[in-house]
Enzyme design. Structure first.
Site, PDB file in Angstrom:
ATOM      1  N   GLY A 130      -0.575   4.776  -1.019  1.00 39.94           N
ATOM      2  CA  GLY A 130      -2.029   5.186  -0.580  1.00 39.94           C
ATOM      3  C   GLY A 130      -1.542   6.472   0.193  1.00 39.94           C
ATOM      4  O   GLY A 130      -0.369   7.048   0.234  1.00 39.94           O
ATOM      5  N   GLN A 131      -2.437   7.278   1.162  1.00 41.07           N
ATOM      6  CA  GLN A 131      -2.135   8.169   1.766  1.00 41.07           C
ATOM      7  C   GLN A 131      -1.075   8.029   2.754  1.00 41.07           C
ATOM      8  O   GLN A 131      -0.164   8.991   2.794  1.00 41.07           O
ATOM      9  CB  GLN A 131      -3.580   8.581   2.648  1.00 41.07           C
ATOM     10  N   TYR A 133     -15.105  -1.899   7.790  1.00 43.45           N
ATOM     11  CA  TYR A 133     -13.650  -1.622   8.059  1.00 43.45           C
ATOM     12  C   TYR A 133     -13.267  -1.776   9.388  1.00 43.45           C
ATOM     13  O   TYR A 133     -12.238  -2.319   9.856  1.00 43.45           O
ATOM     14  CB  TYR A 133     -13.477  -0.138   7.451  1.00 43.45           C
ATOM     15  N   ILE A 162      -6.118  11.207   9.221  1.00 41.56           N
ATOM     16  CA  ILE A 162      -4.723  11.774   8.902  1.00 41.56           C
ATOM     17  C   ILE A 162      -4.953  13.035   7.799  1.00 41.56           C
ATOM     18  O   ILE A 162      -5.519  12.871   6.949  1.00 41.56           O
ATOM     19  CB  ILE A 162      -3.832  10.733   8.438  1.00 41.56           C
ATOM     20  N   GLY A 169       0.878  -1.240  -0.063  1.00 41.65           N
ATOM     21  CA  GLY A 169      -0.007  -0.013   0.123  1.00 41.65           C
ATOM     22  C   GLY A 169       1.030   1.174   0.038  1.00 41.65           C
ATOM     23  O   GLY A 169       0.576   2.185   0.367  1.00 41.65           O
TER      24      GLY A 169
HETATM   25  C1  AKB Z   1     -11.311   6.615   7.828  1.00 41.09           C
HETATM   26  O1  AKB Z   1     -11.883   7.788   7.758  1.00 41.09           O
HETATM   27  O2  AKB Z   1     -11.594   5.498   7.324  1.00 41.09           O
HETATM   28  C2  AKB Z   1      -9.641   6.795   8.098  1.00 41.09           C
HETATM   29  C3  AKB Z   1      -9.828   6.101   9.494  1.00 41.09           C
HETATM   30  C4  AKB Z   1     -10.101   7.047  10.727  1.00 41.09           C
HETATM   31  O3  AKB Z   1      -9.272   5.000   9.669  1.00 41.09           O
HETATM   32  N1  AKB Z   1      -9.188   7.968   7.890  1.00 41.09           N
END
Ligand code: AKB
Length: 312
Positions: A11-12, A139, A169, A8
């Site tokens: 990614g950011q 998630y 972030i 990754g």
């Molecule tokens: C999201 O908003 O899904 C991410 C996180 C807080 O893990 N930036």
């Protein structure tokens, strides 16, 4: 950490962690693994791999004699809800592959958790290190399962796997990809380009956030910490700044006029299920974590650097 592989990598977080690792450990010792988003001008060792791909990873670990993996591949909270099954598959299978390879090759591993591991039953203010973990997004479910896998592989196989629960972030170099905290980056782009922003969370929404340089520093510091001092093998709470969407808009307005309207969408429910602020005293005590960037300092850098980047 002598030979490092970062998944990754574009990614950011990867986009800024990789250069920091290159500076510290040498360009030739950092292998950046990505798939679709590899920038043409990337300066370093790069490999293309679609995850999950255990055999592909095994090949790279052998080829480059890797001893440390930063496994950053993950779909985030908002994108993850579009295809929960695929989110589980990508986030969990790729992580289990890395942990199994860590057992086989004695790798040290970094894996990112998130404030998304928390849910509506978690205390929202100054959320403790050890608390209720009942997230409402896939998630978040992958983050809780992943944290437990980290601890399991540490206890059962002695894998030196380390993790932090990142807040939102904020950075000007790479765009975030499909999270709920993305508004806190998008607002800067629209403020500079249009002078107005339609915010997808309400003005009173408070979330824990962090400037990218602090996140990169925390990641490297944790990986360099004395293992004997680490008391958390799930994932460390990590905090820097917490603010409402309205407070961020007010801070930007001190130097750059921006008209913000609030139109909460499906991401509001996710934001409402997450903490407002985080107790990260365990990280501060165990490995000396300290943040540097507050809201005014972060806002000033974001405005100045994005103006340059956008040619404004
Ligand atoms: C999201 O908003 O899904 C991410 C996180 C807080 O893990 N930036």
């Amino acid at each position: 950490m002598k030979r490092i592989l970062v998944t990754g990598a574009f990614g950011q977080i990867g986009s800024e962690l990789v250069p920091a690792l290159q500076d510290k450990f040498g360009k030739e010792n950092v292998i950046a693994v990505g798939n679709s988003r590899i920038p043409e001008d990337f300066d370093g060792v790069v490999e293309k791999l679609n995850q999950p791909d255990k055999e592909g990873l095994r090949g790279l670990i052998t080829k480059y004699e890797i001893d440390t993996v930063f496994h950053l591949v993950s779909l985030l909270s908002a994108t993850g809800e579009k295809d929960p099954s695929f989110t589980w598959h990508l986030n969990m299978q790729s992580m289990k592959d890395v942990l199994d390879l860590a057992v086989e090759f004695k790798l040290k591993v970094f894996w990112p958790s998130s404030i998304a591991a928390f849910g509506p039953t978690t205390p929202r203010d100054f959320t403790p290190q050890r608390t209720v973990l009942e997230p409402t997004t896939m998630y978040g479910v992958t983050k809780v399962a992943g944290e437990l896998l980290c601890q399991y592989y540490f206890n059962k196989f002695g894998v030196d796997v380390r993790s932090v629960r990142y807040p939102g972030i904020i950075s000007y170099k790479a765009l975030p990809g499909g999270g709920t905290t993305d508004y806190a980056v998008a607002i800067f782009y629209d403020a500079i380009e249009k002078g107005e922003y339609e915010c997808f969370v309400s003005e009173e929404t408070t979330l824990p956030m962090m400037y990218m340089d602090d996140a990169v520093k925390a990641t490297i510091d944790l990986m360099e910490a004395d293992p004997a001092k680490l008391t958390v093998r799930t994932s460390y709470n990590l905090a820097a700044i917490s603010f409402t969407a309205e407070e961020l808009a007010a801070e930007i307005n001190k130097t750059l006029p921006v008209q913000v309207t609030y139109k909460p969408d499906h991401r509001q429910n996710i934001a409402n299920s997450w903490p407002k602020s985080i107790d990260d005293s365990q990280a501060r005590q165990d490995w000396g974590w300290q943040h540097e960037y507050d809201l005014p300092k972060m806002t000033e850098i974001m405005i100045n650097e994005l103006k340059k980047k956008l040619g404004k």
